[in-house]
Motif scaffolding. Structure first.
Motif, PDB file in Angstrom:
ATOM      1  N   ASP A  85     -35.469  49.917   3.998  1.00  0.00           N
ATOM      2  CA  ASP A  85     -36.016  49.273   5.178  1.00  0.00           C
ATOM      3  C   ASP A  85     -37.369  48.650   4.852  1.00  0.00           C
ATOM      4  O   ASP A  85     -38.064  49.094   3.948  1.00  0.00           O
ATOM      5  N   LEU A  88     -40.999  47.849   5.157  1.00  0.00           N
ATOM      6  CA  LEU A  88     -42.241  48.428   5.659  1.00  0.00           C
ATOM      7  C   LEU A  88     -43.168  47.284   6.046  1.00  0.00           C
ATOM      8  O   LEU A  88     -43.578  46.511   5.172  1.00  0.00           O
ATOM      9  N   TYR A 115     -41.459  50.054  10.402  1.00  0.00           N
ATOM     10  CA  TYR A 115     -40.412  49.498   9.537  1.00  0.00           C
ATOM     11  C   TYR A 115     -39.504  48.575  10.345  1.00  0.00           C
ATOM     12  O   TYR A 115     -39.308  48.787  11.540  1.00  0.00           O
ATOM     13  N   ALA A 119     -44.480  46.720   0.917  1.00  0.00           N
ATOM     14  CA  ALA A 119     -43.022  46.837   0.990  1.00  0.00           C
ATOM     15  C   ALA A 119     -42.474  46.990  -0.425  1.00  0.00           C
ATOM     16  O   ALA A 119     -43.137  46.624  -1.391  1.00  0.00           O
TER      17      ALA A 119
END
Length: 824
Positions: free
Chosen positions: A423, A425, A192, A167
RNA sequence: GCGAGGGUGGUGGAACUGGCAGACACGCUAGACUUAGGAUCUAGUGCCUUUGGCAUGCGGGUUCAACUCCCGCCCCUCGCACCA
C-alpha cells in the motif's frame, strides 16, 4: 557574405505567435482532438539546460505536426510545485517556500516562453495553488469514503536527512530517492492509500497499453510482482497455535526440513514469552532491526538465524521440524514465515549448510536421483517427485496442482495469490505539501473535513523552521471538530507530492472550474492523453500512481475510461561526460547560451538530429554547426528562388523533362519518408536526414533562369512542401519560408503535405547482380521487369559471363526489383 | 541472480517483412576563393597487400543471401533484487 538572419527571424515570429496564441484551444466536437502532454516540471529554479530542451522539443514537434494534420491539439503546461527542495532552500536562504516556488515558476515560465514552445498558457496550473490542492484534498476524501485511505501503525521507511517517511517506490536500493542517503525503519502511524486493491487490474490492464514501451510495462509488472502459491498451516508442537506459511513451490512440501520466520514475527513473542529462548530471540530481532535496509537486503551476506526451540508439524508428512528465526525472511511479504526446503531452494540450502540442518531431496532430475551429501547447490529445475508419498513419480509441475488440490480437500491449506506491491504510504512530515483534510477529535475520533470546508489551506504567515512547522501553528492545528464542534486537532502531515501529480492531467481539461474537480464534458472530450512524454525515471512511481487514480475515479463513476495515457514515449536523457546533465552535477549546457549563439531552430534541430529521441544523447557541441549550415543553406535557397516561383497556383505541365520528373519524385518521396518517420515512433533524426537529402538535391540544380533549371511550378511544389515539412522541427524558419513563398497565414494553419504514390515511384530501379552471393554488377531496369528477363540480362552481363568460366549456373534467384543472384 | 534494452567507420548515427552495410551529418584530407580563415564552395574519406579480399562484440549454425533468424559466450546501460 550572404547571411541567415536567424535572430531577426526568430524575434519576428516570437512576437507574431504571442499575438495570435497558437496554443489556445477549446473543446470542439467537430474536430478530432489530440492531447499531447509532456510531464510537468518541478520548478527548481535552475536555468533550463539541454535535457529540458530535448524533452519539451520532442513534445513541441508532435504538437505542431498534429496541428498541421488538422487536430484540435491540447498542449498544456503547469508546475509540480510542492516538494522538499523548496523547504531546503528556505532553511538555507531564509526565503519562504511559497515565495521561492513562485519565483522559480516565474523564472522557468520566462525561459520556456523564450523557446516559443506551443502551450495553452491559459490552462497553466500549479499544484501548490489552493484552487488546485483543494481538489487534491477532495480526491483524498473520495478515497477515504471508499475505505481506500486509512491510517495504520507500521514499520515504515524513514529518511533521516529529509526528516520524513517514504513510500516503497521512493526507496531505491535501500536509499532515499531524493537525497540518496540510507533509509531506516521506524514504527509510525501513517496514512496509506490501498493501491493493493488494484494490484490485479493494474497488472492485467498493462496488456491494454500497446503504445507504451515494453520496458515500462515490464518494470510495472515486476514491481506489482504477482505470484501464485499455497498458504498452509503448521501446528506448533505442544500448543494450540498454528504457523502460517506461503510457498510458490508446494511440490517441494515433502522436502521441508525446517521453517523460518521473520525475527519480528509476533508468534515468537507470544510463544516464547516465558522461555529462555525468548530473550535470545528478542535480542536477535533487535540486532536485525538495527541493520540498514541495504545490509539486510544484501544477498552476498551470510544468512543469519537461530533455533527458537519451537517445533512445528509438517501437515504433509507429520514430521516435527525446528522453527528458526532468520533474517532472510521478510515480515512484510506473504505471512512472514516460510517452509524451508534446502534441497530445492538456494537460500534454504545455504542456511541449512551453515546451521547443520538436513537436506531432503523430493524432486530428482529425469535421469537420476540426487545424493544430498554430494550436493553443492539446490536443485531448482523441474523434475520428478520422489519421497513424496502418494505423489511419487509425477512430474513436479503436475504435482504442484495435485498437492494443492489435496491440501484444499484436507482443509490444510489453500491456493492464494500474493503481490509484491505494498500500500502507498502517503503521509509526509513536511510543511510544503498538500494538507491531509482530517481532524482528530477526542470524542469523534478521525473526522474528515467536510467538502464545503475545503481547501484546508496551508498557512503562509509562518516563520520557516526545519521541522514541525505546521504543528507549531496554533491557528492551523486548533480547530473545532467538524462533527461535534468540540476543540480538536488537525492532521499536520502533508501528502506525498506524487498525489498532486497523479491527477493533474485531468485538471488541464477544465483548470478554472471552481465547483468541481473537473468538468466531465471537457474531460471526456480531451481524455485520455493521446501522447504522454517523459523520463524513464517515472516508469513506476508516477505512472503507476496515475493509473491507480484513474481506475479509482472510473470505479467511482467519475470517468468513463480507466487508463489515463493511451501512448507513452520515454525520451532518453542528455548526458555530458558520461553523466546525466543536471544542475547538481554541474555539467549543464545552458539553453539560453546555445540559443543565443545559434538560435532556437538550430538548437532544436541539433538535439533532434543527433540521436533517436528515445536513446541517451551524449552531448558534444561539435555538430551544432552542421545544422546551422543546413538551415542557412535552405534559407538562402528560398531567397534565390522566391521571385521565380511566385505566384502560387501555376500548373505543372504534363510533359516534364528528366530533371523536373526527378525533382518531383524526390519531393514526393521526402513527404512520404518524413510522414512515416513521424508516425512510427517519432524518428526525428531520420526525418531531418530526409530533409537534408532533398535540400542537397535542390541545391545541386541550376540557378533560376539558367539553362536546365527546373520548371518554376515544379520548384514551387518542392519549396511549398519543404516549408511545411520543416515547420514542426524548425518552426521559425518554417514560418519564414512559408512567408517567402507568399503565404499570408501561419504555416501551422496549413495542412500537412501529402505524397502522390505515382509521382514518388521510381522510373528505373537498380537491380543488383550477384555471383555466388557477391555483388558483381548492376542493372538499371524498369520496375516489375519479369524474372525471366532479369535472369537473361544477368547471364548476359559481361562480368557474370567472365566469372562463369563456361560453367552453367546451378541456380538463379531473382528478387523482383531488388536483386538477382547467380550461383555457380 | 531475474527482467528489459544495447554493442555497426575516427565520432553521432542509417539500413523495409533476411536482399547493394555505412544514408544523413560531424570530423579529417586536398583544392578553389581570399591579406587572412575557426566563413563559404568543390572533391575525397570503413580497412587491406585493390581485375581482388576483409569488415556490423566473439564463436558456431541455417540460407543462394545474415547487422537482421537459430545456438553458445563476452561486454555495456537501466530496472528489480533473500518476494519464499
Amino acid at each position: 557574405m550572404e547571411e541567415y538572419p536567424f535572430q531577426a527571424i526568430e524575434e519576428k515570429w516570437h512576437l507574431k505567435w504571442n499575438e495570435s496564441g497558437l496554443g489556445r484551444v477549446q473543446e470542439d466536437p467537430a474536430k478530432p482532438k489530440y492531447y499531447c502532454l509532456v510531464m510537468f516540471p518541478y520548478p527548481s529554479g535552475s536555468n533550463l539546460h539541454m535535457g529540458h530542451v530535448r524533452n519539451y522539443t520532442i513534445g513541441d514537434v508532435i504538437v505542431r505536426y498534429k496541428l498541421m494534420q488538422g487536430f484540435n491539439v491540447l498542449s498544456p503546461m503547469g508546475w509540480d510545485a510542492f516538494g522538499l527542495p523548496a523547504e531546503n532552500a528556505a532553511i538555507k536562504n531564509g526565503i519562504h517556500p511559497h515565495e521561492y516556488t513562485r519565483n522559480n515558476i516565474a523564472v522557468m515560465t520566462r525561459q520556456l516562453k523564450a523557446l516559443d514552445l506551443i502551450y495553452d498558457w491559459s490552462r497553466e496550473l500549479a499544484t501548490c495553488d489552493p484552487e488546485y490542492y483543494r481538489w487534491t484534498q477532495w480526491l483524498f476524501l473520495q478515497f477515504y469514503q471508499a475505505g481506500l485511505a486509512y491510517k495504520k501503525k507500521n514499520p515504515v521507511n524513514w529518511c533521516d536527512t529529509c526528516k520524513t517517511v517514504l513510500a516503497n517506490e521512493q526507496v531505491i536500493e535501500g536509499a532515499c530517492w531524493r537525497c540518496k542517503q540510507p533509509v531506516g525503519k521506524r514504527d509510525l502511524e501513517q496514512w496509506y492509500l490501498k493501491i493493493t486493491d488494484y494490484a490485479q487490474r493494474l497488472l492485467d490492464d498493462l496488456a491494454k497499453l500497446k503504445k507504451w514501451p515494453e520496458r515500462v510495462r515490464t518494470m510495472q509488472e515486476n514491481w506489482i510482482g504477482r505470484s501464485e502459491g499455497v498458504e498452509f498451516k503448521l501446528r506448533i508442537d505442544g500448543t494450540q497455535r498454528d504457523l502460517e506459511v506461503f510457498t510458490t513451490r508446494i511440490d517441494t512440501v515433502f522436502g521441508v526440513t525446517y521453517v523460518s520466520v521473520a525475527p519480528e514475527h509476533p508468534i515468537l513473542t507470544e510463544l516464547l514469552a516465558c522461555k529462555p529462548e525468548g530473550t535470545l530471540v528478542a535480542e536477535f530481532a533487535e540486532k536485525v532491526k538495527l541493520e540498514s535496509e541495504i545490509e539486510r537486503a544484501s544477498t552476498a551476506k551470510p544468512k543469519q538465524g537461530m533455533d527458537t526451540g519451537l517445533r512445528a508439524i509438517n501437515p504433509a508428512t507429520g514430521e516435527k521440524i525446528p522453527v528458526y528465526a532468520a533474517d532472510y525472511v521478510l515480515m512484510e511479504y506473504g505471512t512472514g514465515a516460510i517452509m524451508a526446503v534446502p534441497a530445492h531452494d538456494q537460500r534454504d540450502f545455504d542456511f541449512a549448510r551453515a546451521h547443520g540442518l538436513p537436506v531432503k531431496v523430493v524432486i530428482r532430475p529425469e535421469d537420476r536421483d540426487l545424493d544430498p551429501a554430494g550436493m553443492t547447490e539446490a536443485f531448482v529445475a523441474d523434475g520428478v517427485q520422489v519421497r513424496s508419498g502418494a505423489f511419487d513419480g509425477l512430474p513436479n509441475r503436475a504435482a504442484m496442482t495435485k498437492i494443492a488440490e489435496w491440501m484444499e480437500q484436507q482443509g490444510i491449506g489453500r491456493r492464494v495469490v500474493n503481490f509484491r506491491l505494498r500500500d502507498w504510504l502517503i503521509s509526509r512530515q513536511r510543511y510544503w505539501g498538500c494538507p491531509i483534510p482530517i481532524v482528530y477529535c477526542q470524542k469523534c475520533g478521525q473526522v474528515p473535513v467536510p467538502e464545503d470546508q475545503l481547501p484546508v489551506t496551508l498557512p503562509l504567515d509562518l516563520t520557516y523552521q526545519a521541522s514541525g512547522m505546521l504543528e507549531s501553528s496554533e491557528a492551523f492545528v486548533k480547530v473545532p471538530c467538524p462533527r461535534c464542534g468540540q476543540p480538536a486537532r488537525r492532521e499536520t502531515d502533508t501528502m506525498d507530492t506524487f498525489i498532486d501529480s497523479s491527477w493533474y492531467y485531468l485538471r488541464y481539461a477544465s483548470p478554472r472550474d471552481a465547483n468541481r474537480v473537473f468538468d466531465p464534458t471537457a474531460v471526456n472530450y480531451w481524455m485520455p492523453v493521446d501522447q504522454y512524454i517523459g523520463g524513464i525515471e517515472h516508469a513506476i512511481l508516477h505512472l503507476l500512481y496515475s493509473r491507480f487514480f484513474t481506475k479509482f475515479l472510473h470505479d467511482r463513476g467519475l470517468l468513463p475510461f480507466d487508463e489515463p495515457f493511451a501512448a507513452l514515449f520515454t525520451q532518453g536523457m542528455v548526458l555530458k561526460d558520461g553523466q546525466v546533465m543536471s544542475k547538481s552535477k554541474g555539467n549543464t549546457v545552458a539553453a539560453d547560451e546555445m540559443v543565443g549563439r545559434f538560435g532556437i531552430d538550430t538548437t532544436r534541430g541539433f538535439i533532434l538530429f543527433a540521436a533517436p529521441p528515445e536513446r541517451e544523447l551524449e552531448w558534444v557541441d561539435q555538430g551544432v554547426e552542421g545544422i546551422f549550415r543546413f538551415l542557412r543553406r535552405v534559407y538562402l535557397f528560398y531567397q534565390r528562388w522566391q521571385e521565380a516561383v511566385r505566384p502560387a497556383g501555376a500548373a505543372i505541365p504534363a510533359d516534364l523533362g528528366e530533371t523536373d520528373r526527378q525533382l518531383r519524385r524526390k519531393t514526393h518521396q521526402t513527404i512520404r519518408r518524413i510522414t512515416e518517420d513521424l508516425d512510427q515512433d517519432f524518428k526525428f533524426n531520420t526525418a531531418i536526414a530526409a530533409m537534408m537529402e532533398l535540400v542537397n538535391a535542390l541545391t545541386g540544380l541550376p540557378e533560376p533562369g539558367a539553362a536546365g533549371a527546373p520548371h518554376p511550378a515544379v520548384m514551387r511544389e518542392s519549396l511549398d512542401a519543404l516549408a511545411r515539412l520543416a515547420a514542426p522541427f524548425f518552426p521559425h524558419l518554417g514560418e519564414e519560408l512559408w512567408a517567402m513563398l507568399g503565404g499570408a497565414e501561419s504555416v501551422f494553419k496549413q495542412p500537412w503535405p501529402r505524397h502522390d504514390q505515382a509521382i514518388a515511384a521510381e522510373e528505373l530501379v537498380t537491380v543488383v547482380v550477384q555471383v555466388n552471393g557477391k555483388v558483381r554488377s548492376r542493372l538499371e531496369l524498369p520496375p516489375r521487369t519479369p524474372s525471366a528477363e532479369v535472369e537473361r540480362l544477368a547471364l548476359a552481363d559481361e562480368r557474370v559471363a567472365a566469372l562463369a568460366e563456361g560453367r552453367k549456373p546451378k541456380k538463379v534467384i531473382v528478387v523482383p526489383d531488388k536483386l538477382v543472384n547467380v550461383v555457380f
